[in-house]
Scaffold this active site. Structure first.
Site, PDB file in Angstrom:
ATOM      1  N   ASN A 287      -6.535  52.873 -62.452  1.00 11.10           N
ATOM      2  CA  ASN A 287      -5.629  53.540 -61.406  1.00 11.10           C
ATOM      3  C   ASN A 287      -5.960  55.070 -62.135  1.00 11.10           C
ATOM      4  O   ASN A 287      -5.897  56.205 -61.149  1.00 11.10           O
ATOM      5  CB  ASN A 287      -4.233  53.296 -61.570  1.00 11.10           C
ATOM      6  CG  ASN A 287      -4.053  51.939 -60.820  1.00 11.10           C
ATOM      7  OD1 ASN A 287      -4.708  51.700 -59.925  1.00 11.10           O
ATOM      8  ND2 ASN A 287      -3.016  51.468 -61.102  1.00 11.10           N
TER       9      ASN A 287
ATOM     10  N   TYR B 290      -9.890  45.383 -61.779  1.00 16.21           N
ATOM     11  CA  TYR B 290      -9.787  46.527 -62.101  1.00 16.21           C
ATOM     12  C   TYR B 290     -10.530  47.331 -63.198  1.00 16.21           C
ATOM     13  O   TYR B 290     -11.012  48.521 -63.419  1.00 16.21           O
ATOM     14  CB  TYR B 290      -8.136  46.772 -62.670  1.00 16.21           C
ATOM     15  CG  TYR B 290      -7.200  46.687 -61.482  1.00 16.21           C
ATOM     16  CD1 TYR B 290      -6.756  47.897 -61.070  1.00 16.21           C
ATOM     17  CD2 TYR B 290      -6.814  45.651 -60.950  1.00 16.21           C
ATOM     18  CE1 TYR B 290      -5.891  47.870 -60.227  1.00 16.21           C
ATOM     19  CE2 TYR B 290      -5.624  45.816 -60.078  1.00 16.21           C
ATOM     20  CZ  TYR B 290      -5.087  47.083 -59.610  1.00 16.21           C
ATOM     21  OH  TYR B 290      -4.339  46.904 -58.575  1.00 16.21           O
TER      22      TYR B 290
ATOM     23  N   HIS C  30      -1.872  46.322 -64.986  1.00 11.74           N
ATOM     24  CA  HIS C  30      -0.531  45.857 -64.851  1.00 11.74           C
ATOM     25  C   HIS C  30       0.073  45.244 -65.856  1.00 11.74           C
ATOM     26  O   HIS C  30       0.893  44.281 -65.750  1.00 11.74           O
ATOM     27  CB  HIS C  30      -0.754  44.940 -63.646  1.00 11.74           C
ATOM     28  CG  HIS C  30      -1.025  45.597 -62.354  1.00 11.74           C
ATOM     29  ND1 HIS C  30      -1.787  44.863 -61.115  1.00 11.74           N
ATOM     30  CD2 HIS C  30      -1.379  46.827 -61.928  1.00 11.74           C
ATOM     31  CE1 HIS C  30      -1.942  45.513 -60.312  1.00 11.74           C
ATOM     32  NE2 HIS C  30      -1.961  46.903 -60.874  1.00 11.74           N
TER      33      HIS C  30
END
Length: 810
Positions: free
Chosen positions: A222, A281, A272
């Site tokens: 992210n 990811y 996460h």
């Protein structure tokens, strides 16, 4: 609550923009690559470099695979233009982003996702407009449609002052990435006035504070995505501080972590907080870093942080171990496993283990631009090897692989590097409760769960029935992986209560049981293992998800087999408990000869049998199974049907059917101490399996209990034991719960020891074997005594790492 949606009527300012845009009637002259930048203009240079990174260069649009990819891009854009019907809160009827004041935040997720998808679909149209050979290159009507869409999205939703609703990701990463890419591709057409307005919107939703601290949603992949948004925002508006912020905000991604999100020193990757995610990811992270490293290279903002070497090292430590014949193993792809392997009803990009694997391989090809010459050479050889073995879906033929990555891969494949062979060895990823075993001709991957690592991840309506994927699921692939075992509609059709390798209760679970984002974790600490780099042992103290089930499970990874031990199976749910030997996907019409002790079994659907005292079994085209001493187990052939929509809200409702062969030990209802043992021989022939079953000396099961599980394989000089508590077995004694592997080779032996509970407390290990000297040892190993026996004191770290020493035997 989200703010009310403004009127869909475009402002006078927007209408004037469209009038001007429509007046640009002459189509663009577009080449296979960016136009040269103005001399000395660093911002144009970066913008055009980004366009080249996204669209590719140096390819022949009339040659395959580019011709087909460009034609498909044009067709997609044409359909999007034809179905585009701007109305209040929507550009397309099936992508309504106008939020109708939902009762809960979760209810607004579909609207924020539709906003992101609207920008992505406009980006597809923009790519078709600027790319050659699409049939829509420079098309004025397409350009007008794109600008119409951008203006409406800005006026109605994505503008400064708007209150976001639904999923944060759609506002901070998805939508702005699509928007900024379009601005790069259609820079002159969009114009400075729009770009200024769009930059203000990006600043509103992605302020500098989004990367102010390395916490929450601003970590790992992210964070890289957020930096991509900031960097492009800076390039488009010629704002050096934004580009510098994006570069500097990457630095927290680089160092190894010891908990939470990021890369671990053993090659693990977590996102996460609790989810192993190298295949999804992690792919986004390495792909995003490859793009940003390449974009900023040789500029005033080049990424020079020395810790970026950790990212380069991750290619061989964190990604390559999970790549096999072009695919990336599903054990590290989180909820992405539930995403449709063919384009779904929403036109989403096809997924699947091969598609995700190809994306990682393409990212490695781009990251090589920022690597050393030695790394570049090794990686090119690896890429060639993966490509040659990608039988199920060749890399360049992957429709999900865009023109730019395909061109970069093609350049590698056309180069002079020699293809690397499939590697062999055993890798333990204690940081994410995973293990990978690779031998000539096959590979296996094990997925476990602990109080550190979730059973499975669900969220946003995805992976609703992945409940037991962390309950000891054993994936394996023979050399010929062309059968698409986990690619070919496996996840929507497999029985989710009978995943191969697992011990599970048949207690019914609800979709998304245990909660979103990896919330469901068993309260156990003894999960892990050890290995010497060639062979390995793993163990899991199993606790069932939302059930009373408990068991001890161990896997010993040898040369041509995986030895699987299960003991202490207990439950009080009033439901049956199974240990699943196999649940093999035979394809849509597969039959595959199945023999038990040399006798062929029925191939008809519905065959359901109890195999009494079976010694071995073989499944043609896949491999075999051996049951030491004979065992009673169940077998079933069936066609199972399912839909992607049942496991993922974004999936299609089209029914799919696949044939399965399932083998399992039925422990009955409420078992109290049940146990079983078996071997899996991936890719073995029927004769090889029969020979192994007829050789009682190949394997000695030393113990299979709740205190110890261990085996000896004399021909390999191998002894491997999981001590669930302090004790002695096979000449080994430990003063604490531990995992120990010993392998003798001539006059030497290697010991590998770990402390899976991760208390960090010192403990002793002794081996009842004459030892004349310790020739090498890890820092955590202290030699207490040699001579008639070996005594070691282990000071373990808290990450479950293996500690090794090599000795000379007396």
């Amino acid at each position: 609550m989200p703010s009310a949606v403004p009127s869909s009527l475009l402002s006078r300012r927007a209408l004037l923009r469209l009038t001007a845009a429509t007046a640009l009637a002459a189509p663009l002259a577009v080449q296979a690559g960016p136009a040269p930048a103005a001399a000395g203009d660093v911002y144009d240079t970066l913008r055009l470099k980004w366009r080249e990174l996204q669209l590719g260069s140096g390819f022949d649009p009339g040659a395959e695979p580019y011709r087909g990819k460009l034609r498909a891009l044009g067709e997609s854009a044409r359909k999007l233009r034809e179905t585009m019907a701007p109305a209040k809160g929507a550009l397309w009827p099936d992508a309504v982003y106008g939020d109708p004041e939902p009762d809960t935040e979760a209810d607004s997720f579909p609207y924020s996702e539709a906003l992101q998808r609207s920008y992505y679909q406009l980006r597809t149209m923009a790519e078709a407009y600027v790319q050659p050979g699409t049939g829509l290159t420079g098309d004025a009507a397409l350009r007008t449609a794109i600008l119409t869409g951008l203006d409406q999205l800005h006026e109605e939703a994505y503008h400064a002052g708007q209150t976001r609703y639904g999923n944060w990701y759609n506002w901070q990463i998805g939508a702005p990435q699509g928007l900024l890419d379009i601005c790069c591709h259609l820079y002159e057409e969009v114009g400075p006035e729009r770009i200024a307005d769009y930059a203000a919107a990006v600043d509103h939703f992605v302020p500098d504070s989004a990367v102010g601290s390395y916490t929450g949603t601003s970590t790992g992949a992210n964070r890289v995505d957020l930096c991509r948004v900031l960097a492009l925002r800076g390039v488009l508006t010629r704002t050096p501080a934004k580009i510098a912020l994006a570069r500097d905000a990457l630095s927290p991604v680089f160092p190894y972590v010891t908990e939470g999100d990021g890369l671990y020193s053993d090659g693990s990757f977590i996102q996460h907080t609790y989810v192993p995610y190298a295949g999804s990811y992690g792919s986004v992270m390495v792909g995003g870093l490859a793009l940003l490293f390449a974009l900023l290279k040789d500029s005033d903002w080049e990424v020079t942080d020395p810790k970026r070497q950790i990212i380069l090292d991750s290619v061989e430590k964190a990604y390559a171990p999970f790549l096999f014949n072009g695919l990336v193993m599903d054990s590290v792809s989180g909820r992405a496993i539930s995403r449709e392997s063919a384009a779904g009803p929403n036109g989403l990009t096809p997924q699947g283990d091969h598609v995700r694997g190809h994306g990682i391989i393409a990212a490695i090809a781009l990251l090589a631009r920022s690597a050393s010459a030695a790394e570049n050479s090794r990686w090119q050889s690896m890429i060639k090897g993966w490509s040659q073995r990608a039988v199920y879906q060749p890399l360049l033929d992957d429709p999900a692989l865009g023109v730019a990555p395909a061109a970069r891969l093609a350049a590698v494949l056309a180069g002079g590097a020699r293809p690397s062979p499939e590697p062999v060895g055993h890798s333990l990823f204690a940081g994410m409760d995973r293990a990978v075993h690779r031998r000539p001709g096959w590979a296996a991957s094990l997925a476990m769960a602990s109080d550190r690592i979730t059973y499975y991840e669900t969220g946003n309506g995805e992976n609703l029935r992945g409940w037991h994927t962390g309950s000891g699921m054993l994936y394996w692939w023979p050399k010929d992986s062309a059968n698409g075992q986990y690619t070919d509609a496996f996840w929507p059709t497999v029985d989710p209560y009978r995943l191969p390798g697992t011990t599970t209760s048949r207690k019914k679970l609800t979709d998304g049981e245990g909660g979103d984002w990896g919330a469901a974790r068993p309260g156990v600490k003894w999960v892990g293992g050890t290995g010497d780099g060639t062979y390995g042992i793993s163990g899991q103290h199993l606790k069932g998800l939302s059930s009373t089930l408990s068991a001890r499970k161990s896997w010993i990874f040898a040369d041509d087999a995986v030895v699987c031990l299960t003991a202490g199976v207990r439950a009080k749910d009033g439901t049956a408990v199974d240990t699943v030997v196999e649940n093999r996907n035979l394809g849509e019409k597969g039959v595959h000869r199945f023999t038990v002790d040399g006798t062929a079994q029925p191939t008809t659907d519905g065959w359901n049998a109890t195999l009494r005292k079976a010694r071995w079994a073989h499944l043609a085209g896949h491999g075999g199974y051996v049951f030491p001493g004979g065992a009673g187990l169940r077998a079933l052939r069936e066609t199972r049907t399912g839909t992607w929509a049942a496991i993922n809200k974004n999936g299609s409702t089209t029914p799919l059917g696949r044939r399965y062969l399932t083998l399992w030990f039925d422990h009955g209802s409420d078992p109290d101490g049940a146990a079983c043992a078996y071997l899996v021989l991936p890719g073995a022939s029927e004769a090889q399996v029969a020979a192994r079953a007829a050789d009682p000396g190949w394997l000695r099961v030393l113990a299979n209990s709740e205190q110890q599980q261990g085996v000896s394989v004399p021909s390999l000089g191998l002894t491997a034991v999981n001590f669930w508590a302090a004790g002695s077995l096979g000449g080994l004694t430990t003063g604490a719960p531990a995992s120990v592997l010993v392998r003798r080779t001539g006059s030497r032996a290697t010991l590998a020891i770990s402390e899976p509970p991760r208390t960090g407390a010192e403990f002793t290990v002794s081996w009842r074997q004459p030892v004349t000297a310790v020739t090498s040892r890890d820092p955590g190993v202290e030699v207490v005594a040699t001579g008639d026996s070996l005594s070691l004191r282990i000071t373990p770290g808290k990450l479950g790492a293996s500690h090794r020493c090599t000795v000379r035997l007396g």
